[in-house]
Design an enzyme around this catalytic site. Structure first.
Site, short mmCIF file in Angstrom:
data_model
loop_
_atom_site.label_atom_id
_atom_site.label_comp_id
_atom_site.label_asym_id
_atom_site.label_seq_id
_atom_site.Cartn_x
_atom_site.Cartn_y
_atom_site.Cartn_z
N ARG A 147 -26.03 -13.94 -12.85
CA ARG A 147 -25.98 -14.75 -11.53
C ARG A 147 -26.76 -14.35 -10.44
NH1 ARG A 147 -22.56 -19.05 -9.73
NH2 ARG A 147 -21.51 -19.32 -11.50
N CYS A 174 7.93 1.06 4.15
CA CYS A 174 7.19 1.80 2.93
C CYS A 174 7.36 3.39 3.52
CB CYS A 174 6.39 1.38 2.53
SG CYS A 174 4.69 1.55 3.98
N GLU A 189 -9.23 -10.56 -13.17
CA GLU A 189 -10.06 -11.22 -14.20
C GLU A 189 -10.03 -10.58 -15.62
OE1 GLU A 189 -13.64 -13.24 -13.45
OE2 GLU A 189 -14.10 -13.87 -15.27
N GLU A 232 -15.99 -19.60 -3.96
CA GLU A 232 -16.78 -18.46 -3.84
C GLU A 232 -18.06 -19.06 -2.72
OE1 GLU A 232 -17.42 -16.21 -8.05
OE2 GLU A 232 -17.25 -18.59 -8.17
N PHE A 241 -4.34 2.48 18.79
CA PHE A 241 -3.71 3.38 17.84
C PHE A 241 -2.96 2.64 16.86
CE2 PHE A 241 -0.49 6.43 16.32
CZ PHE A 241 -1.08 7.71 16.72
N CYS A 278 0.72 -1.33 0.00
CA CYS A 278 0.10 0.19 0.06
C CYS A 278 0.94 1.21 0.10
CB CYS A 278 -1.06 -0.08 1.31
SG CYS A 278 0.08 0.08 2.82
C1 LIG Z 1 -1.30 3.62 9.01
C2 LIG Z 1 -1.17 4.64 9.84
C3 LIG Z 1 -2.04 4.55 11.04
C4 LIG Z 1 -2.23 5.56 11.86
N1 LIG Z 1 -3.01 5.62 12.99
C5 LIG Z 1 -3.20 6.64 13.89
C6 LIG Z 1 -4.16 6.61 14.80
O1 LIG Z 1 -4.77 5.45 15.00
N2 LIG Z 1 -4.44 7.76 15.70
C7 LIG Z 1 -3.87 8.69 15.39
O2 LIG Z 1 -3.92 9.66 16.29
N3 LIG Z 1 -2.92 8.95 14.45
C8 LIG Z 1 -2.69 7.93 13.60
N4 LIG Z 1 -1.75 8.08 12.45
C9 LIG Z 1 -0.92 9.24 12.49
C10 LIG Z 1 0.47 9.38 13.00
O3 LIG Z 1 0.91 8.08 12.94
C11 LIG Z 1 0.49 9.99 14.05
O4 LIG Z 1 0.08 11.41 13.98
C12 LIG Z 1 2.08 9.91 14.51
O5 LIG Z 1 2.06 9.99 15.94
C13 LIG Z 1 2.92 11.19 14.01
O6 LIG Z 1 4.26 10.80 14.66
P1 LIG Z 1 5.54 10.74 13.61
O7 LIG Z 1 6.84 10.58 14.44
O8 LIG Z 1 5.53 9.48 12.46
O9 LIG Z 1 5.45 12.23 12.95
P2 LIG Z 1 6.27 12.73 11.54
O10 LIG Z 1 5.73 12.48 10.43
O11 LIG Z 1 7.76 12.23 11.96
O12 LIG Z 1 6.02 14.19 11.91
C14 LIG Z 1 4.71 14.75 11.95
C15 LIG Z 1 4.84 16.44 11.97
O13 LIG Z 1 5.12 16.81 13.16
C16 LIG Z 1 6.14 17.64 13.19
N5 LIG Z 1 6.97 17.41 14.53
C17 LIG Z 1 7.16 16.43 14.83
N6 LIG Z 1 7.91 16.74 16.21
C18 LIG Z 1 7.83 17.86 16.27
C19 LIG Z 1 8.25 18.69 17.19
N7 LIG Z 1 9.04 18.15 18.31
N8 LIG Z 1 8.19 20.09 17.14
C20 LIG Z 1 7.41 20.53 16.30
N9 LIG Z 1 7.12 19.78 15.23
C21 LIG Z 1 7.23 18.58 15.16
C22 LIG Z 1 7.04 17.46 11.81
O14 LIG Z 1 7.75 18.72 11.43
C23 LIG Z 1 5.74 16.89 11.02
O15 LIG Z 1 5.27 18.16 10.37
C24 LIG Z 1 -1.57 6.94 11.77
C25 LIG Z 1 -0.80 7.34 10.65
C26 LIG Z 1 -0.68 6.00 9.87
C27 LIG Z 1 0.56 6.17 8.50
S1 FES Z 2 3.34 -1.38 1.83
FE1 FES Z 2 1.40 -1.33 3.34
S2 FES Z 2 2.50 -1.02 5.12
FE2 FES Z 2 4.01 -0.74 3.89
#
Ligand SMILES: Cc1cc2nc3c(=O)[nH]c(=O)nc-3n(C[C@H](O)[C@H](O)[C@H](O)COP(=O)(O)OP(=O)(O)OC[C@H]3O[C@@H](n4cnc5c(N)ncnc54)[C@H](O)[C@@H]3O)c2cc1C
Ligand code: FES
Ligand code: FES
Length: 1359
Positions: free
Chosen positions: A907, A87, A829, A1295, A362, A57
């Site tokens: 079907r 990814c 298909e 199926e 989460f 994905c």
């Molecule tokens: C598959 C998937 C599932 C998710 N499920 C949830 C969920 O269930 N619930 C939920 O709430 N969220 C969810 N999220 C969203 C995300 O995971 C969260 O928001 C996560 O905590 C972001 O953290 P990160 O470290 O990956 O952020 P990053 O992508 O590394 O950064 C995010 C942003 O925060 C800023 N930032 C980070 N640290 C600081 C700092 N110290 N000061 C200022 N700016 C800062 C960065 O500049 C950037 O703009 C999901 C995301 C994905 C991809």
């Molecule tokens: S390819 Fe689906 S989680 Fe990374």
């Protein structure tokens, strides 16, 4: 304002940059060159040939790309291991670390890891595309655990991995043996001896032949490493010694398009960089930034990785509370809170408990392992799960600017607007302060999503109240904070509620007033993004009501609170608890010869668990190969005015762009009639329609160039629903069909019917969500005179036909090969062939290989889905429930081309009786043209939709007559010899026996009594049960397609190579066919090999579909084997040969042809649509299921408690594979009936751009996860039921079980009925498919709902 500013140190000396960026992958040291900052870890791994890690994905939602990252933690002097989604991981984020991919865990040469052995032997891998991801999640759990994990931990660690084939049960059972309850593999220090007798298969729970290859044979002693902190076998990769000594260094690297990547290790260095680049993005987990850059195409030039900045990773406590560094990862945060809960007084950690619960739901483990607290806060998503809790819990945020000045902002004041926070350009979030709670201060989390596990919230909340006793027994609110997510553009602090609460006594008046005040805080407009307005509003009330009850319950020891809550209301606050899944499989093994009948393991299972199995996208790119990306329509219906491709032509890596005028052959294609254009010329009829194709040196460059093509359109009116189509008479020509039995009108008029009911049933569509996206690699041979391709398809011959047509080449010069595909379910298909054709044009014209692999969102957007249906019925029946007449009109939403939609409709019409004998039937069907991408085949092919409509009116009859639905079903059952509404006579009708056996084995009557008892005692949780039968017709309903060819070669070493026209997509077709060949020659299964499907080996094959491929190809192979055996007979009869090898050799010496082409046609079938009579099906597969569910009536949350399935599969060729098909189909069906909702821009969803698909990725479209497996999941195969109509007396399985999941739908409806009765609503009510939490909640009429909606409220559905 304070200051954290340090001395004027020289940053250059303290924060020295690494001279060389390195990475260890599977124990091998690799230097990471500069210039790769744009790359993800996944792209890198696949580029260096480690293709076991899959791209499912690209957005962290499927887990197919899971790898394990290990690093040495200098603080604790230990290695830490954790699973991540490759990814989303930027390549440089793992610099200086060790990455282990599935290839590093074990392989066939080095030996399989016990995990891999166990998964393979337990039938836990079908198509195998998800398999490496599951192995890696589990592997990381084991490597990071000091002792064996618990069963709960095992199931929890797999929450971020999706599988669309298996139904998860075998995966759970394969890994469960590594949990604490069963120490077998991890406590023995010497290889196990496998008992030869009485071995119980871990998958089936039955004696089985897989014992000879049992996992225990290859287990290795487990060692514990102090440095590693984990257990591992002596064969596993150790942490590279170089990395123990090497300290992480700062990084300063670059990537494409001028991207700069910095890694800071100290706050001061970070602040310095931030002052140099105020627009820089901080990156920790990249789970937000990565999505923005890849899916939303946002461009950030400077990225600063702060994951390792020591000051931002601190966790500490003081008298007042906890201080949490902003870079702390969520999995660490949860651990920290759990420790606090253990160490501190109970009253201090109410917030901690709320956070732990919220983090549990989460995302998946891989995301939690990297995502940071600060990233979540600063993204300021309106549906952040944690931000409402920070607000409610009274947290404060510590902010620091580039000069080191600090300030503190209350969480409540931090969120200013949509993704806007109180941070200046030169500021960052430094840390969070969370105060301890006081005695009688209570904090609680709430979240409702489409799916419980790994899903973003629809609405969430954090609530806190601090109660103080003023008089003896009178408690008033001294402080409170209520915050919601999902109801405003930012996390909303409910100010009116807070104001109301403070000073009030905690009693029913407070509840009433607070609910009223909420109306002032939550102001959702009717067209608010996300839709579901009424549901979201109702959740805000439900959550507060739950909070009120919960606090009262917490305060329960005080007598004044006890009287507030009746016992039955406690059901509103009981937390969801999921016990470990218990599965049972019951079947008899009836062997025919050496192999048929044995529960053999999938032939590719070992390749799949090691990541060695190759899929189309894993094929190494030939020299000079290009990547293709599609230029697509952005309008649902429009005239193309102009196309400007000048910018695209100057894009980096551009090699060519092609439109309709460039097509060397014909532009018109189509599955049955040629009504689709390969590249649209003048008019586009849906969003995503292909207008042209771009080729470039990389996939990313091709996509960039395609985006740069500027197209001007003139909008035309669009048809965006079945209702629209009916209004505008928008049907495909010649698609109106009728089936008639008896005289419906006469019956209605005769007065025989005591009652006549009329109604409508809406059935939503479904996305296939095969884990492997569509992919084709096309190349030319002999200077472009021939074209070959490898395609991920169920229909290689369709690819051959389309490519031959668009290139103007004879079929004999076009070859399509398919080794295996990562799931198809009907979606590959016909709707994969236009992609191969689109890529063939540039390949042919440029004489270069071209690969096209769709991104997940594009795949979902343009390749069609299961058809949505509308059914309008009029049914007459007697007072005892006997149905006398059915008048039915059904419509399917075909989209913008006919594709297979007419056959799907037909079907559905055939299956509109399900298993019921109706004397008078009139069914009229029509195929609607709409401006959506063309919908297509999907497991069941219209049958499930037809049966769903039937079961709806059957259920309604039961409600009208106040009888049990099973009674109505039974009274109307067909029987042996029944003549169906299309003239076919039922033979070998086993449903009645099967039904009775299941009814008794599932204890249906007792379960119903227990449910009634439960429902009496629980006001806000209700249980329901349903038992549903199914009958599925086997054969293609188009007669000529019921033919199959196979090629069998016997070699002089006694091995056999089989090739046939069917495609292996995880369903075990090759395994079953090989078993047929093995039994025929009397040789072991290991002597038979099936390499691939290829149009130059077996021509003119039908697509692998309609469940009948084992019947077809098993019989065709048998025919070929018989021919060879007949030729061998003269030699064999002369003397007794010791082995088949000797016989084969002797035949060869006698110049006997040891190769044969076998052929099979299904006898005795045919249907005439002019008369509406005939025999479209060779036979029927029968089944029934009982399901019990529990719903939370306040939120619509549900879970399936038990499922019992019984199916008649004749004498199964491979019962383990068949059980796998049943479980997989059932869970996929469960998605269709209760979880998966496609949301299109249509009249029902005005907040989505017209014609666009909103739910186009795992983030917004939720297929069942491991958490959705019934707690108790039993499958049995009917015994003593040989099928005279198919090879080795077997029956088709792919199926037929799918529809059985409707038992969950009707069990949900049963539970809703119980909820409605609480408020005096007894009559029938419609419930659309899928019964999502929104539909469940809104149907449970209670005081919180009725203030928003009328009792007949119908949540919107795209049909
Ligand atoms: C598959 C998937 C599932 C998710 N499920 C949830 C969920 O269930 N619930 C939920 O709430 N969220 C969810 N999220 C969203 C995300 O995971 C969260 O928001 C996560 O905590 C972001 O953290 P990160 O470290 O990956 O952020 P990053 O992508 O590394 O950064 C995010 C942003 O925060 C800023 N930032 C980070 N640290 C600081 C700092 N110290 N000061 C200022 N700016 C800062 C960065 O500049 C950037 O703009 C999901 C995301 C994905 C991809
Ligand atoms: S390819 Fe689906 S989680 Fe990374
Ligand atoms: S085996 Fe899991 S997706 Fe196919």
């Amino acid at each position: 304002m304070g200051s954290l500013k340090g001395g004027e140190e020289n940053l250059e000396t303290i924060d020295e940059e690494a001279k060389e960026a390195i990475l260890y992958v599977n124990g091998l040291r690799r230097i990471l060159p500069d210039g790769l900052a744009h790359m993800t870890l996944l792209e890198y791994l696949r580029d260096v040939g480690l293709t076991g890690t899959k791209l499912g994905c690209g957005e962290g939602g499927c887990g197919a790309c899971t790898v394990m990252v290990s690093q040495f933690d200098q603080n604790i002097k230990k290695c830490v291991h954790y699973a991540v989604n490759a990814c989303l991981a930027p390549l440089y984020s793992v610099e200086g670390m060790h990455v282990i991919t599935v290839e590093g865990v074990g392989n066939r040469k080095r030996g399989l890891h016990p995990l891999q052995e166990s998964l393979a032997q337990s039938h836990g891998s079908q198509c195998g595309f998800c398999t490496p991801g599951f192995i890696m999640s589990m592997y990381a759990l084991l490597r990071s655990s000091e002792t064996s994990p618990t069963e709960e931990e095992v199931e929890e660690c797999l929450a971020g991995n999706l599988c669309r084939c298996t139904g998860y049960r075998p995966i759970i059972e394969a890994f469960r043996v590594f949990a604490k309850t069963d120490n077998l593999p991890y406590t023995n220090t010497s290889p196990q001896k496998v008992p030869t007798e009485g071995f119980i298969c871990p998958s089936t729970g039955q004696p089985c032949s897989c014992k000879s290859e049992n996992s225990a044979k290859t287990q290795h002693p487990i060692t514990h490493s102090k440095i590693d902190g984990s257990m591992y076998t002596d064969k596993e990769l150790i942490f590279p010694p170089e990395l123990l000594m090497r300290k992480l260094m700062c990084l300063n690297l670059s990537g494409c398009n001028g991207i700069k990547w910095y890694r800071s290790l100290r706050l001061q260095h970070l602040l310095d960089l931030k002052s140099r680049y105020p627009e820089a993005k901080l990156v920790i987990g990249n789970t937000e930034v990565g999505i923005e850059m890849r899916l939303k195409n946002l461009q950030y030039k400077v990225l600063i990785c702060v994951s390792h900045v020591a000051e931002l990773n601190k966790l500490s406590t003081n008298e007042d509370g906890m201080k949490i560094g902003s870079a702390v990862r969520l999995s660490e945060l949860a651990k920290f809170f759990k420790r606090m809960i253990k160490e501190r007084a109970v009253h201090e950690t109410s917030s901690c408990r709320a956070f732990v619960e919220q983090i549990k739901w989460f995302a998946g483990t891989q995301i939690k392992n990297v995502a940071s607290v600060g990233g979540n806060i600063c993204t300021a998503s309106p549906i952040s799960d944690l931000n409402p809790l920070w607000i409610a819990a009274g947290a404060s945020f510590h902010i620091i600017d580039c000069k080191g000045n600090t300030r503190v902002v209350a969480a409540e004041k931090f969120f200013l607007g949509y993704r806007k926070v109180d941070l200046a350009r030169d500021e960052i979030l430094f840390s969070i302060f969370l105060p301890w709670t006081k005695p009688h201060e209570h904090v609680k989390e709430f979240k409702q999503a489409h799916r419980r596990d790994d899903d973003i919230a629809i609405v969430n909340a954090g609530m806190r109240v601090f109660l103080e006793e003023v008089d003896n027994g009178k408690w008033v609110v001294s402080d409170a904070s209520i915050a919601y997510g999902g109801v405003a553009p930012f996390s909303l602090s409910a100010a009116a509620v807070k104001e109301f609460l403070i000073g009030k006594s905690w009693d029913d008046d407070l509840l009433k007033g607070a609910l009223e005040a909420l109306g002032k805080d939550v102001l959702l407009k009717d067209d608010a993004p996300g839709g579901m307005i009424e549901f979201r509003k109702s959740l805000t009330l439900s959550f507060f009501f739950k909070f009120y009850l919960w606090v009262s319950h917490q305060m329960g020891e005080k007598s004044s609170f006890q009287k507030n809550i009746p016992e039955s209301h406690l059901s509103a606050v009981q937390p969801f608890h999921r016990p470990p899944v218990v599965g049972s499989q019951d079947f008899e093994v009836i062997k025919h010869g050496t192999s048929v009948g044995s529960p053999e393991v999938h032939l590719s299972a070992k390749l799949q668990v090691t990541g060695e199995a190759e899929y189309t996208d894993d094929t190494p790119m030939p020299a000079g190969a290009l990547h293709a990306a599609l230029v697509m329509s952005r309008k649902p219906h429009a005239r193309i005015h102009s196309i400007d491709d000048s910018k695209a032509k100057s894009a980096p890596g551009f090699e060519g762009i092609f439109f309709d005028k460039d097509i060397p052959g014909g532009n018109m294609i189509g599955a049955i009639i040629a009504d689709e254009e390969l590249y649209a010329k003048e008019i586009v009829t849906c969003i995503g329609q292909v207008i042209g194709v771009v080729v470039a040196d990389t996939h990313e460059h091709a996509k960039l160039a395609a985006r740069m093509v500027n197209i001007e359109y003139e909008d035309l009116p669009a048809i965006l629903s079945i209702a629209d189509a009916l209004k505008h008479n928008s049907f495909f020509t010649n698609t109106e069909k009728k089936l008639i039995k008896g005289d419906v009108d006469a019956c209605f008029e005769s007065g025989q019917c005591d009652r006549i009911i009329e109604g409508e049933v809406q059935v939503g569509g479904q996305e296939h969500f095969y884990l492997e996206p569509n992919s084709s690699l096309v190349w030319t041979v002999d200077c472009g005179t021939e074209v070959h391709m490898i395609s991920s398809t169920q229909a290689p011959q369709k690819h051959q036909q389309y490519v031959s047509h668009v290139l103007g080449l004879p079929l004999s010069k076009v070859v399509c090969k398919t080794k295996r595909i990562g799931g198809g379910f009907g979606g590959k298909e016909t709707k994969s062939a236009f992609l191969a054709a689109a890529a063939a044009v540039p390949s042919y014209l440029l004489n270069r290989p071209v690969k096209i692999t769709l991104d997940r969102d594009v795949d979902m957007m343009i390749t069609g889905q299961r058809h949505s249906f509308l059914g309008k019925y009029k049914v007459g029946f007697t007072n005892n429930g006997k149905v006398l007449a059915l008048d039915l009109e059904i419509y399917n939403n075909a989209g913008n081309s006919l594709d297979l939609s007419l056959s799907v409709l037909e079907r559905a019409m055939f299956h509109s009786d399900n298993v019921y004998d109706i004397p008078n039937v009139r069914i009229k069907g029509n195929v609607c043209f709409t401006n959506f991408p063309s919908h297509t085949a999907f497991r069941g092919f219209g049958g499930p939709q037809g049966m769903m409509i039937t079961e709806n009116w059957i259920h309604r009859i039961a409600m009208e007559l106040e009888k049990c639905p099973e009674e109505i079903r039974e009274i109307n059952f067909q029987s042996e010899g029944s003549v169906l509404h299309y003239g076919q006579k039922l033979e070998n009708f086993t449903l009645q026996r099967l039904w009775e056996e299941l009814k008794s084995s599932s204890n249906l009557l007792k379960a119903r009594e227990e449910i009634q008892q439960f429902n009496r005692c629980n006001r806000w949780k209700k249980r329901g049960i349903a038992m549903i039968p199914t009958k599925f017709g086997i054969s293609f309903t188009t007669k000529f397609m019921n033919q199959a060819g196979a090629l069998v070669h016997v070699y002089t070493d006694g091995t056999v190579l089989v090739t046939h026209g069917g495609v292996e997509m995880g369903q075990g077709l090759h395994t079953k066919v090989a078993q047929v060949a093995a039994s025929s020659f009397g040789i072991p299964l290991s002597s038979v090999f099936i390499s691939e499907t290829s149009t130059d080996k077996v021509p003119n094959s039908s697509p692998t579909a309609a469940s009948a491929s084992s019947d077809f190809y098993g019989a065709a192979v048998l025919d070929a084997c018989d021919q060879i055996k007949a030729r061998m007979e003269p030699v064999a009869s002369k003397k007794k040969y010791e082995s088949f090898r000797e016989l084969a050799k002797a035949c060869y010496m006698e110049r006997i042809d040891l190769s044969a082409h076998g052929f099979y046609i299904t006898p005795d079938i045919g249907f005439d649509w002019v008369t509406g009579k005939g025999k479209p099906f060779s036979y029927f597969t029968y089944g029934a299921a009982v399901a019990e569910v529990e719903i939370d009536t306040l939120t619509g949350d549900f879970h399936t408690r038990t499922t019992d399935i019984c199916m008649d599969l004749g004498h199964s060729i491979n019962p383990a594979i068949d059980v796998g098909q049943i479980e997989g189909a059932f869970i996929q069906g469960l998605g269709w009936v209760a979880l998966e909702e496609l949301k299109w821009g249509d009249p029902a969803h005005k907040w989505i751009s017209p014609g666009a698909l909103y739910t186009c990725g795992p983030g917004s479209y939720k297929i069942p996860s491991l958490n959705d497996v019934p707690f108790k999941f039993s499958v049995s195969l009917l015994k003593r039921a040989p099928n005279p109509k198919a090879v080795h007396s077997s029956k088709a399985v792919g199926e037929p079980p799918f529809f059985l999941a409707s038992a969950v739908f009707f069990a949900i409806k049963d539970a809703i009925i119980a909820a409605r009765e609480e408020t005096g609503h007894h009559g029938w009510f419609p419930l659309d498919n899928p019964a999502t939490p929104e539909r469940i909640r809104m149907a449970c009429l209670d005081q919180f709902i009725t203030q928003f909606v009328k009792p007949d409220f119908h949540p919107k559905l795209s049909v």
